[in-house]
Design a protein around this motif. Structure first.
Motif, PDB file in Angstrom:
ATOM      1  N   ARG A  83      26.389  47.249 -16.879  1.00  5.04           N
ATOM      2  CA  ARG A  83      27.456  48.306 -17.789  1.00  5.04           C
ATOM      3  C   ARG A  83      26.369  49.071 -18.721  1.00  5.04           C
ATOM      4  O   ARG A  83      26.489  49.851 -19.003  1.00  5.04           O
ATOM      5  CB  ARG A  83      28.088  47.287 -18.530  1.00  5.04           C
ATOM      6  CG  ARG A  83      29.391  46.878 -17.716  1.00  5.04           C
ATOM      7  CD  ARG A  83      30.525  46.249 -18.269  1.00  5.04           C
ATOM      8  NE  ARG A  83      30.037  45.003 -18.884  1.00  5.04           N
ATOM      9  CZ  ARG A  83      30.207  43.684 -18.451  1.00  5.04           C
ATOM     10  NH1 ARG A  83      30.444  43.793 -17.084  1.00  5.04           N
ATOM     11  NH2 ARG A  83      29.836  42.783 -19.089  1.00  5.04           N
ATOM     12  N   MET A  84      25.557  48.349 -19.251  1.00  5.74           N
ATOM     13  CA  MET A  84      24.619  49.090 -20.122  1.00  5.74           C
ATOM     14  C   MET A  84      23.519  50.225 -19.452  1.00  5.74           C
ATOM     15  O   MET A  84      23.493  51.308 -20.208  1.00  5.74           O
ATOM     16  CB  MET A  84      23.597  47.934 -20.898  1.00  5.74           C
ATOM     17  CG  MET A  84      24.155  47.136 -21.579  1.00  5.74           C
ATOM     18  SD  MET A  84      23.056  45.586 -22.175  1.00  5.74           S
ATOM     19  CE  MET A  84      21.468  46.540 -22.897  1.00  5.74           C
ATOM     20  N   LEU A  85      23.214  49.731 -18.183  1.00  3.13           N
ATOM     21  CA  LEU A  85      22.383  50.894 -17.656  1.00  3.13           C
ATOM     22  C   LEU A  85      23.290  52.149 -17.360  1.00  3.13           C
ATOM     23  O   LEU A  85      23.009  53.262 -17.467  1.00  3.13           O
ATOM     24  CB  LEU A  85      21.892  50.388 -16.292  1.00  3.13           C
ATOM     25  CG  LEU A  85      20.981  51.519 -15.584  1.00  3.13           C
ATOM     26  CD1 LEU A  85      19.790  51.908 -16.157  1.00  3.13           C
ATOM     27  CD2 LEU A  85      20.647  50.698 -14.278  1.00  3.13           C
TER      28      LEU A  85
ATOM     29  N   GLN B  69      26.428  42.966 -17.484  1.00  2.00           N
ATOM     30  CA  GLN B  69      26.288  43.350 -18.636  1.00  2.00           C
ATOM     31  C   GLN B  69      25.109  44.137 -18.561  1.00  2.00           C
ATOM     32  O   GLN B  69      25.236  45.492 -19.301  1.00  2.00           O
ATOM     33  CB  GLN B  69      26.253  42.531 -19.877  1.00  2.00           C
ATOM     34  CG  GLN B  69      25.955  43.118 -21.255  1.00  2.00           C
ATOM     35  CD  GLN B  69      27.107  43.988 -21.667  1.00  2.00           C
ATOM     36  OE1 GLN B  69      28.239  43.883 -21.091  1.00  2.00           O
ATOM     37  NE2 GLN B  69      26.717  44.754 -22.676  1.00  2.00           N
TER      38      GLN B  69
ATOM     39  N   ALA C 213      26.117  52.865 -18.909  1.00  2.00           N
ATOM     40  CA  ALA C 213      26.614  53.562 -20.260  1.00  2.00           C
ATOM     41  C   ALA C 213      25.162  54.640 -20.754  1.00  2.00           C
ATOM     42  O   ALA C 213      25.517  55.520 -21.365  1.00  2.00           O
ATOM     43  CB  ALA C 213      26.792  52.593 -21.162  1.00  2.00           C
ATOM     44  N   SER C 214      24.034  54.036 -20.356  1.00  2.00           N
ATOM     45  CA  SER C 214      22.994  54.832 -20.999  1.00  2.00           C
ATOM     46  C   SER C 214      22.738  56.381 -20.456  1.00  2.00           C
ATOM     47  O   SER C 214      22.347  57.188 -20.877  1.00  2.00           O
ATOM     48  CB  SER C 214      21.594  54.135 -20.772  1.00  2.00           C
ATOM     49  OG  SER C 214      21.137  54.509 -19.247  1.00  2.00           O
ATOM     50  N   LYS C 215      23.533  56.569 -19.141  1.00  2.00           N
ATOM     51  CA  LYS C 215      23.509  57.715 -18.484  1.00  2.00           C
ATOM     52  C   LYS C 215      22.096  58.491 -18.379  1.00  2.00           C
ATOM     53  O   LYS C 215      21.767  59.633 -17.776  1.00  2.00           O
ATOM     54  CB  LYS C 215      24.340  58.841 -18.971  1.00  2.00           C
ATOM     55  CG  LYS C 215      25.868  58.228 -19.244  1.00  2.00           C
ATOM     56  CD  LYS C 215      26.693  59.453 -19.173  1.00  2.00           C
ATOM     57  CE  LYS C 215      27.893  58.845 -19.641  1.00  2.00           C
ATOM     58  NZ  LYS C 215      28.781  58.358 -18.813  1.00  2.00           N
ATOM     59  N   ALA C 216      20.828  57.563 -18.460  1.00  2.00           N
ATOM     60  CA  ALA C 216      19.674  57.914 -18.464  1.00  2.00           C
ATOM     61  C   ALA C 216      19.159  57.844 -16.933  1.00  2.00           C
ATOM     62  O   ALA C 216      19.752  56.662 -16.261  1.00  2.00           O
ATOM     63  CB  ALA C 216      18.783  57.209 -19.221  1.00  2.00           C
ATOM     64  N   ARG C 217      18.463  58.577 -16.312  1.00  2.00           N
ATOM     65  CA  ARG C 217      17.790  58.467 -15.033  1.00  2.00           C
ATOM     66  C   ARG C 217      16.582  57.729 -14.998  1.00  2.00           C
ATOM     67  O   ARG C 217      15.470  58.247 -15.447  1.00  2.00           O
ATOM     68  CB  ARG C 217      17.677  59.752 -14.205  1.00  2.00           C
ATOM     69  CG  ARG C 217      18.892  60.509 -14.089  1.00  2.00           C
ATOM     70  CD  ARG C 217      19.469  59.659 -12.746  1.00  2.00           C
ATOM     71  NE  ARG C 217      20.951  60.499 -12.527  1.00  2.00           N
ATOM     72  CZ  ARG C 217      21.881  59.837 -11.615  1.00  2.00           C
ATOM     73  NH1 ARG C 217      21.636  58.536 -11.226  1.00  2.00           N
ATOM     74  NH2 ARG C 217      22.756  60.404 -11.410  1.00  2.00           N
ATOM     75  N   LEU C 218      16.691  56.421 -14.802  1.00  2.00           N
ATOM     76  CA  LEU C 218      15.471  55.687 -15.159  1.00  2.00           C
ATOM     77  C   LEU C 218      14.915  55.399 -13.615  1.00  2.00           C
ATOM     78  O   LEU C 218      15.617  55.029 -12.782  1.00  2.00           O
ATOM     79  CB  LEU C 218      15.635  54.190 -15.784  1.00  2.00           C
ATOM     80  CG  LEU C 218      16.389  54.293 -17.210  1.00  2.00           C
ATOM     81  CD1 LEU C 218      16.706  52.720 -17.419  1.00  2.00           C
ATOM     82  CD2 LEU C 218      15.281  54.964 -18.275  1.00  2.00           C
TER      83      LEU C 218
END
Length: 167
Positions: free
Chosen positions: A151-153, A148, A155-160
């Motif tokens: 999947r959350m990461l 999960q 879905a965030s489509k953010a480059r962390l």
């Protein structure tokens, strides 16, 4: 009416799942830190890098950083220290000498083999208070939580930037 559970409806910081998991990791992790530093002369980051290299030997240092969940600067510092201790070697990539492949030395493999059983013993002791069915259920729950989180990461489509959890 059923009261909310602490997991899905936290009321304070101490109820947050990530905080609770962090407390477990920090508390039990102190045993690993002490073991690595006092008996084997390496830091917990260096242990993490050795562990990842044991499974992914020869990877590029940038890939190693991803697998170890460390930023590149911390990975580079750990590799420099491990190389000074003769536990790893770095070989420049022929097509781009700025990138290096990283390998365990024989001494690095030996050190890993010395530490792993001791870390595994800490893990066994940590879960010893759980019954066999509880351990199986926990294993399934941890896998589900990791999936999960992935999947959350995604879905965030953010480059962390890679996190190291303060390690």
């Amino acid at each position: 009416m059923t009261p909310p559970d602490r997991i899905s409806e936290p009321q304070r910081q101490g109820d947050l799942l990530l905080y609770r998991l962090h407390r477990i990791q920090t508390t039990a992790g102190r045993l690993v830190v002490h073991l690595c530093e006092s008996e084997f002369g390496i830091t917990r980051r260096e242990w993490r890098v050795l562990s990842v290299l044991n499974e992914h030997e020869g990877v590029l240092s940038s890939v190693l950083a991803e697998h170890a969940m460390l930023d590149r600067a911390r990975t580079s510092r750990a590799l420099t220290s491990l190389a000074a201790k003769k536990l790893v070697t770095r070989q420049p990539r022929p097509s781009d000498r700025r990138e290096v492949h990283v390998f365990l030395t024989d001494e690095g493999r030996h050190r890993y083999a010395q530490i792993l059983p001791r870390v595994m013993a800490i893990n066994r002791e940590l879960v010893s208070g759980l019954s066999a069915p509880q351990r199986q259920q926990l294993d399934q729950i941890v896998d589900a939580l990791q999936a999960q989180a992935g999947r959350m990461l995604a879905a965030s489509k953010a480059r962390l930037a890679p996190l190291d959890g303060g390690d």
